[in-house]
Design a protein around this motif. Sequence first.
Motif, PDB file in Angstrom:
ATOM      1  N   GLY A 162      32.993  28.109  21.249  1.00 53.55           N
ATOM      2  CA  GLY A 162      33.624  29.402  21.029  1.00 53.55           C
ATOM      3  C   GLY A 162      34.998  29.400  21.674  1.00 53.55           C
ATOM      4  N   HIS A 163      35.025  29.463  22.981  1.00 53.52           N
ATOM      5  CA  HIS A 163      36.295  29.375  23.718  1.00 53.52           C
ATOM      6  C   HIS A 163      37.007  28.089  23.315  1.00 53.52           C
ATOM      7  CE1 HIS A 163      39.023  30.130  27.066  1.00 53.52           C
ATOM      8  NE2 HIS A 163      38.841  28.877  27.460  1.00 53.52           N
ATOM      9  N   THR A 164      36.267  26.977  23.261  1.00 53.02           N
ATOM     10  CA  THR A 164      36.654  25.761  22.542  1.00 53.02           C
ATOM     11  C   THR A 164      35.407  25.308  21.794  1.00 53.02           C
ATOM     12  OG1 THR A 164      35.967  23.942  24.026  1.00 53.02           O
ATOM     13  CG2 THR A 164      37.992  25.118  24.609  1.00 53.02           C
ATOM     14  N   ASN A 191      35.497  33.275  27.211  1.00 52.05           N
ATOM     15  CA  ASN A 191      36.552  34.254  26.997  1.00 52.05           C
ATOM     16  C   ASN A 191      37.234  34.038  25.638  1.00 52.05           C
ATOM     17  OD1 ASN A 191      38.435  36.221  27.385  1.00 52.05           O
ATOM     18  ND2 ASN A 191      39.470  35.243  29.099  1.00 52.05           N
ATOM     19  N   PRO A 192      37.228  35.039  24.751  1.00 51.33           N
ATOM     20  CA  PRO A 192      37.862  34.884  23.443  1.00 51.33           C
ATOM     21  C   PRO A 192      39.372  35.129  23.508  1.00 51.33           C
ATOM     22  CG  PRO A 192      36.831  37.027  23.546  1.00 51.33           C
ATOM     23  CD  PRO A 192      36.514  36.329  24.849  1.00 51.33           C
ATOM     24  N   VAL A 193      40.076  34.214  24.128  1.00 55.87           N
ATOM     25  CA  VAL A 193      41.531  34.326  24.251  1.00 55.87           C
ATOM     26  C   VAL A 193      42.187  33.327  23.304  1.00 55.87           C
ATOM     27  CG1 VAL A 193      41.472  35.179  26.615  1.00 55.87           C
ATOM     28  CG2 VAL A 193      41.548  32.722  26.198  1.00 55.87           C
ATOM     29  N   ARG A 241      31.365  41.816  24.134  1.00 53.53           N
ATOM     30  CA  ARG A 241      32.201  43.016  24.109  1.00 53.53           C
ATOM     31  C   ARG A 241      33.678  42.656  23.939  1.00 53.53           C
ATOM     32  NH1 ARG A 241      28.582  44.387  28.311  1.00 53.53           N
ATOM     33  NH2 ARG A 241      30.137  43.841  29.893  1.00 53.53           N
ATOM     34  N   ALA A 242      34.108  41.602  24.618  1.00 52.70           N
ATOM     35  CA  ALA A 242      35.504  41.193  24.527  1.00 52.70           C
ATOM     36  C   ALA A 242      35.846  40.710  23.117  1.00 52.70           C
ATOM     37  CB  ALA A 242      35.792  40.094  25.544  1.00 52.70           C
ATOM     38  N   LEU A 243      34.935  39.950  22.505  1.00 53.08           N
ATOM     39  CA  LEU A 243      35.184  39.467  21.151  1.00 53.08           C
ATOM     40  C   LEU A 243      35.184  40.624  20.155  1.00 53.08           C
ATOM     41  CD1 LEU A 243      35.611  37.155  19.181  1.00 53.08           C
ATOM     42  CD2 LEU A 243      33.119  36.862  19.078  1.00 53.08           C
ATOM     43  N   ARG A 268      38.405  42.420  20.423  1.00 51.09           N
ATOM     44  CA  ARG A 268      39.502  41.643  19.828  1.00 51.09           C
ATOM     45  C   ARG A 268      39.468  41.743  18.302  1.00 51.09           C
ATOM     46  NH1 ARG A 268      42.847  37.107  21.018  1.00 51.09           N
ATOM     47  NH2 ARG A 268      44.036  36.766  19.101  1.00 51.09           N
ATOM     48  N   LEU A 269      38.285  41.633  17.709  1.00 51.10           N
ATOM     49  CA  LEU A 269      38.149  41.729  16.259  1.00 51.10           C
ATOM     50  C   LEU A 269      38.567  43.114  15.767  1.00 51.10           C
ATOM     51  CD1 LEU A 269      34.741  39.861  15.812  1.00 51.10           C
ATOM     52  CD2 LEU A 269      37.001  39.012  15.147  1.00 51.10           C
ATOM     53  N   ALA A 270      38.135  44.162  16.481  1.00 51.95           N
ATOM     54  CA  ALA A 270      38.493  45.527  16.103  1.00 51.95           C
ATOM     55  C   ALA A 270      39.997  45.746  16.190  1.00 51.95           C
ATOM     56  CB  ALA A 270      37.755  46.522  16.985  1.00 51.95           C
ATOM     57  N   GLU A 271      40.607  45.204  17.216  1.00 55.32           N
ATOM     58  CA  GLU A 271      42.048  45.344  17.400  1.00 55.32           C
ATOM     59  C   GLU A 271      42.806  44.672  16.255  1.00 55.32           C
ATOM     60  OE1 GLU A 271      45.484  43.763  20.510  1.00 55.32           O
ATOM     61  OE2 GLU A 271      43.369  43.731  21.103  1.00 55.32           O
ATOM     62  N   GLU A 272      42.366  43.478  15.880  1.00 53.91           N
ATOM     63  CA  GLU A 272      43.032  42.766  14.785  1.00 53.91           C
ATOM     64  C   GLU A 272      42.864  43.505  13.463  1.00 53.91           C
ATOM     65  OE1 GLU A 272      41.866  38.701  14.537  1.00 53.91           O
ATOM     66  OE2 GLU A 272      42.461  38.215  16.591  1.00 53.91           O
TER      67      GLU A 272
END
Length: 291
Positions: A183-185, A211-213, A276-278, A281-285
């Motif tokens: 995921g992260h890598t 972390n989905p960064v 939650r972080a992912l 991020r998806l919602a923001e995009e």
Amino acid sequence: MKLRTIGALTAAMIAAGAPAQEREDPLTRPIVGQRTAEWLAPRTPARLFGNTYLVGFGGLSVALIDTGEGLILIDGALPQAAPSILANVRKLGFDPRRIRYILSTEPHFDHAGGLAALARDTGATVVASARGAEGLRSGRLAADDPQRSLDHRFPPVARVRAVGDREVLRLGNTNVTAHATPGHTMGSMSWSWRSCEARRCRNIVFASSLNPVSGDGYRFTAPSSQGIVAAFGRTHAKVKALRCDILITAHPDPADAGGYTDRLGACRAYAEKSQRALAARLAEERAAGRR
């Protein structure tokens, strides 16, 4: 985050004919960024539980396992951290030359940067997932890595042993199980083992970053990213299901002063935080795409 490699000193010393022992070591040449001081904040090496120790830093975890027939190290932090890691091993009374394996969580500079120097100085075998091994051998991020645009290069590791998901590495009195956690890598690997004190035993997990960064411009909602999003989903389910009495994360949570989490449900909470972080991020995009 902009990074720079300090190499001018090396070139100047070689040009001036400086003695070899005074020249900068290319495998420990510092990679410096905005968070370097935070990541490498000194932490006193200490026993965590049973045969397991922490020999890393305030913002980068490095673990040591004494199997009775050799040592296992997990992660290598930044290139310039390698001498400090070995010094911490010595402070605990161990000989770094007894390190037989160095396990890697991910092929990123902040966790794998020190592996080449540590492997050279100890003679240990570096172990990673198949995809992780590819990244370690190249010393750069994979083409599908969300952070690829940042291109954080690090010293490549010449020899890496690749292991598969759920494969068990046995040494002395310890069995360490590999858990693919992409995921992260896509090459990320977490590790678990059982450590005992007298009749009391604990299941310890050293978890890779979840972390989905990403680098600028990367979109997790893009069609080409759906494999990574799906991998995160599988990883979240897997980490929640791990037997996990003590959790060590690649980047320690500042809320855990000891550099680890020793509470019921730690792995589940770690996976849910990533979920939650992912999702955010998806919602923001998606919201940005509608504007």
